[in-house]
Design an enzyme around this catalytic site. Structure first.
Site, PDB file in Angstrom:
ATOM      1  N   GLU A 229       0.890  -1.168   0.000  1.00 24.69           N
ATOM      2  CA  GLU A 229       0.000   0.000   0.000  1.00 24.69           C
ATOM      3  C   GLU A 229       0.924   1.212   0.000  1.00 24.69           C
ATOM      4  OE1 GLU A 229      -2.913  -1.183  -0.276  1.00 24.69           O
ATOM      5  OE2 GLU A 229      -2.452  -3.181   0.494  1.00 24.69           O
ATOM      6  N   CYS A 263      -1.735   9.385   2.419  1.00 24.56           N
ATOM      7  CA  CYS A 263      -1.434   8.843   1.093  1.00 24.56           C
ATOM      8  C   CYS A 263      -2.455   9.321   0.072  1.00 24.56           C
ATOM      9  CB  CYS A 263      -1.399   7.324   1.156  1.00 24.56           C
ATOM     10  SG  CYS A 263      -2.875   6.617   1.892  1.00 24.56           S
TER      11      CYS A 263
HETATM   12  P1  NAD Z   1       8.489   4.567   4.442  1.00 23.74           P
HETATM   13  O1  NAD Z   1       8.382   3.842   3.164  1.00 23.74           O
HETATM   14  O2  NAD Z   1       9.652   5.434   4.648  1.00 23.74           O
HETATM   15  O3  NAD Z   1       8.496   3.530   5.659  1.00 23.74           O
HETATM   16  C1  NAD Z   1       7.450   2.593   5.869  1.00 23.74           C
HETATM   17  C2  NAD Z   1       8.004   1.415   6.653  1.00 23.74           C
HETATM   18  O4  NAD Z   1       8.896   0.668   5.844  1.00 23.74           O
HETATM   19  C3  NAD Z   1       8.799   1.829   7.885  1.00 23.74           C
HETATM   20  O5  NAD Z   1       8.513   0.908   8.902  1.00 23.74           O
HETATM   21  C4  NAD Z   1      10.251   1.746   7.423  1.00 23.74           C
HETATM   22  O6  NAD Z   1      11.156   1.512   8.452  1.00 23.74           O
HETATM   23  C5  NAD Z   1      10.186   0.567   6.470  1.00 23.74           C
HETATM   24  N1  NAD Z   1      11.164   0.596   5.381  1.00 23.74           N
HETATM   25  C6  NAD Z   1      11.669   1.680   4.742  1.00 23.74           C
HETATM   26  N2  NAD Z   1      12.486   1.279   3.739  1.00 23.74           N
HETATM   27  C7  NAD Z   1      12.473  -0.071   3.744  1.00 23.74           C
HETATM   28  C8  NAD Z   1      13.105  -1.084   2.941  1.00 23.74           C
HETATM   29  N3  NAD Z   1      13.902  -0.775   1.923  1.00 23.74           N
HETATM   30  N4  NAD Z   1      12.863  -2.387   3.221  1.00 23.74           N
HETATM   31  C9  NAD Z   1      12.036  -2.708   4.234  1.00 23.74           C
HETATM   32  N5  NAD Z   1      11.432  -1.815   5.030  1.00 23.74           N
HETATM   33  C10 NAD Z   1      11.640  -0.513   4.782  1.00 23.74           C
HETATM   34  O7  NAD Z   1       7.105   5.352   4.622  1.00 23.74           O
HETATM   35  P2  NAD Z   1       6.763   6.495   5.701  1.00 23.74           P
HETATM   36  O8  NAD Z   1       7.581   7.684   5.361  1.00 23.74           O
HETATM   37  O9  NAD Z   1       6.791   5.939   7.080  1.00 23.74           O
HETATM   38  O10 NAD Z   1       5.226   6.774   5.377  1.00 23.74           O
HETATM   39  C11 NAD Z   1       4.795   7.706   4.439  1.00 23.74           C
HETATM   40  C12 NAD Z   1       4.528   7.027   3.111  1.00 23.74           C
HETATM   41  O11 NAD Z   1       3.552   6.017   3.278  1.00 23.74           O
HETATM   42  C13 NAD Z   1       3.943   7.973   2.069  1.00 23.74           C
HETATM   43  O12 NAD Z   1       4.524   7.686   0.835  1.00 23.74           O
HETATM   44  C14 NAD Z   1       2.475   7.608   2.061  1.00 23.74           C
HETATM   45  O13 NAD Z   1       1.805   7.932   0.869  1.00 23.74           O
HETATM   46  C15 NAD Z   1       2.523   6.144   2.296  1.00 23.74           C
HETATM   47  N6  NAD Z   1       1.260   5.648   2.840  1.00 23.74           N
HETATM   48  C16 NAD Z   1       0.500   4.810   2.066  1.00 23.74           C
HETATM   49  C17 NAD Z   1      -0.735   4.382   2.541  1.00 23.74           C
HETATM   50  C18 NAD Z   1      -1.631   3.459   1.756  1.00 23.74           C
HETATM   51  O14 NAD Z   1      -2.445   2.804   2.377  1.00 23.74           O
HETATM   52  N7  NAD Z   1      -1.536   3.384   0.442  1.00 23.74           N
HETATM   53  C19 NAD Z   1      -1.173   4.812   3.786  1.00 23.74           C
HETATM   54  C20 NAD Z   1      -0.358   5.647   4.530  1.00 23.74           C
HETATM   55  C21 NAD Z   1       0.868   6.057   4.063  1.00 23.74           C
END
Ligand code: NAD
Length: 482
Positions: A229, A263
């Site tokens: 997501e 998001c």
């Molecule tokens: P992020 O991608 O930086 O991190 C999300 C999670 O993934 C964290 O727990 C992080 O530690 C982990 N992570 C980061 N890189 C990784 C990798 N290479 N391998 C494995 N794990 C990894 O996201 P964020 O900054 O915490 O959240 C904001 C983002 O989330 C925005 O892009 C937003 O649009 C998206 N988002 C999407 C939804 C949806 O349902 N579509 C909902 C909320 C937020």
């Protein structure tokens, strides 16, 4: 020795939580030991555990909301709605399990009974984002547990306190501690979970960048279920309407709720010439009146902080870069408290930029793009690699019909914000926004796999064709001489 972690309140800079990076190997060992027992509980028992969890959420709702507000910087009123969503997820998931992945028996005279049942995958890793640090991981965890999976949950490194609180509420509801575990850490811990040979599935909510990295890493392993997501570069298309003030409110709710850190937040407002001079002044004037303040301020603000100073810096730099490339300020995004990540809503017109960057600017910055007409507006709305949500504001039913059929997004709304989606509907996007495994109501689908069976209580079978008579040659067909 395990690396230390600290979480601070964005609105004050005060420390809110201290802890250590967890061990993925230890958590996986415990999860593997717990997986059989949890899967063999009856589904009604697992649902009962989830209802107990919902009661715990209700019991602790106020401290839970206060913690979310403190750790994310969002206003208390909004944190309360997040807690409500966490609680409501339970009944929605119970219904979704029964409807989408429960059992069915189809009696068939020839084949005995035909049955459709679902089995859990096993150990699910859940990776959460910071913007809804309880509701979004919980949106994977509850359906995964109902289906009989055990869960290793890594909250965002920016919101570990909320992740831990959420996990404790499951334990207080007597869900065994090894069935849902919280492992702290940053991207490295996330990567270790993704790469662990014993996970059976990876349920991710976060940025497209991280989602793509995860997808690549698991591409050679189709046995593992992967639900991604991700973000959006979501458009609102504006058409004439007699209700300009309501339209302006809907645009502002789309762009600036949660300080634009959703998001589904609207990033691009696409406006045909004929309506431009009506809607833009209304949006500008209302945006300029939004209160931006700390989460517990009285009166309550519309927006709190963005997550941290780095995020605020990136957003301010992104605005500058757009202005350098030919954008014009409609409402300047400012940082009212030096050294803290409060940002006021910003609006820039980017029509003059030839190649607008197709990136998700995750904060309160709305881009306005002026177009000739509705057809051009739809082309512009689809001018993105993402495809999470899109709204049409104004227009007639026939306009929405056209918009609905041509807009490339998983959520397509009319006269409603791009955000605020219902948990009782599927939630997911296309393009860079997801991998066709929508969450919310359809989360049940990726938490279990279907097993088809035909069943009779005794073996009962005969070979009708192509069998020799016992002790003789092949049986002749009656008309073999013809
Ligand atoms: P992020 O991608 O930086 O991190 C999300 C999670 O993934 C964290 O727990 C992080 O530690 C982990 N992570 C980061 N890189 C990784 C990798 N290479 N391998 C494995 N794990 C990894 O996201 P964020 O900054 O915490 O959240 C904001 C983002 O989330 C925005 O892009 C937003 O649009 C998206 N988002 C999407 C939804 C949806 O349902 N579509 C909902 C909320 C937020």
């Amino acid at each position: 020795m395990a690396e230390k972690m600290i979480s601070t309140e964005p609105a004050t800079g005060d420390q809110i939580w201290r802890g250590k990076v967890g061990s993925v190997d230890d958590a996986m060992e415990r999860a593997l030991a717990a997986k059989r027992g949890w899967a063999s509980e009856s589904v009604s028992k697992r649902m009962e555990f989830m209802r107990r969890f919902a009661n715990q959420v209700l019991k602790h709702s106020e401290p839970f909301a206060e913690l979310i507000a403190r750790e994310t910087g969002k206003p208390l009123w909004e944190a309360r709605t997040e807690v409500e969503a966490v609680k409501n997820k339970v009944e929605i998931s119970i219904k979704a399990y029964a409807e989408r992945t429960g059992q069915k028996k189809l009696d068939s005279a020839l084949q005995g009974s035909a049955a459709l049942r679902h089995k859990p995958h096993g150990v699910m890793a859940v990776l959460g984002p910071y913007n809804f640090p309880a509701h979004l991981p919980n949106g994977h965890i509850v359906p995964a547990l109902i289906a009989g999976n055990v869960v290793v949950f890594k909250p965002s490194e920016k919101t570990p306190a909320v992740g831990e609180f959420l996990t404790k509420l499951f334990h207080e509801a007597e869900v065994p501690e090894d069935v849902i575990q919280c492992v702290h850490g940053g991207a490295a811990t996330g990567k270790a979970l993704v790469g662990h040979p014993d996970i059976d599935g990876l349920l991710f909510t976060g940025s497209a960048q991280a989602g793509i990295a995860i997808n690549k890493k698991l591409a050679s392993n189709p046995a593992k279920i992967v639900a991604l997501e991700m973000g959006g570069n979501n458009p609102i298309v504006m058409l004439p309407t007699p209700k300009i003030e309501d339209a302006a409110v809907t645009i502002i709710q789309s762009a600036f709720t949660t300080a634009g850190q959703r998001c589904t937040a609207a990033r691009r407002l696409i406006v045909p010439d004929e309506i431009y001079d009506d809607i833009i002044p209304a949006v500008k004037s209302l945006s300029g009146r939004l209160l931006v303040d700390e989460p517990f301020a009285d009166p309550q603000p519309f927006m709190g902080t963005v997550i941290d100073n780095d995020a605020a810096d990136i957003l301010l730099q992104s605005r500058e870069a757009l202005l350098d490339h030919g954008a014009e300020d409609i409402l300047e995004m400012t940082r009212p408290k030096e050294g803290l990540p409060f940002l006021t809503p910003g609006i820039v017109e980017t029509t003059a930029i030839d190649e607008r960057p197709d990136v998700e600017l995750f904060g309160p910055l709305l881009q306005v793009i002026r177009v000739k007409d509705f057809d051009e507006a739809i082309v512009e709305a689809n001018n993105t690699r993402y495809g999470l949500s899109a709204s049409l504001i104004g227009g007639e039913p026939k306009d929405f019909e056209k918009f609905w059929s041509e807009a490339r997004a998983g959520i397509v709304n009319w006269n409603r914000p791009t955000n605020g989606a219902s948990s009782a509907a599927p939630f997911g996007g296309i393009g860079l926004s997801g991998n066709h495994r929508p969450a919310a109501y359809y989360a049940a689908d990726y938490c279990a796999y279907p097993v088809a069976s035909t069943e009779v209580d005794q073996p009962r079978a005969s070979i009708g064709v192509g069998l020799k008579d016992a002790n003789k040659g092949p049986r002749k067909s009656k008309d073999a001489h013809k």
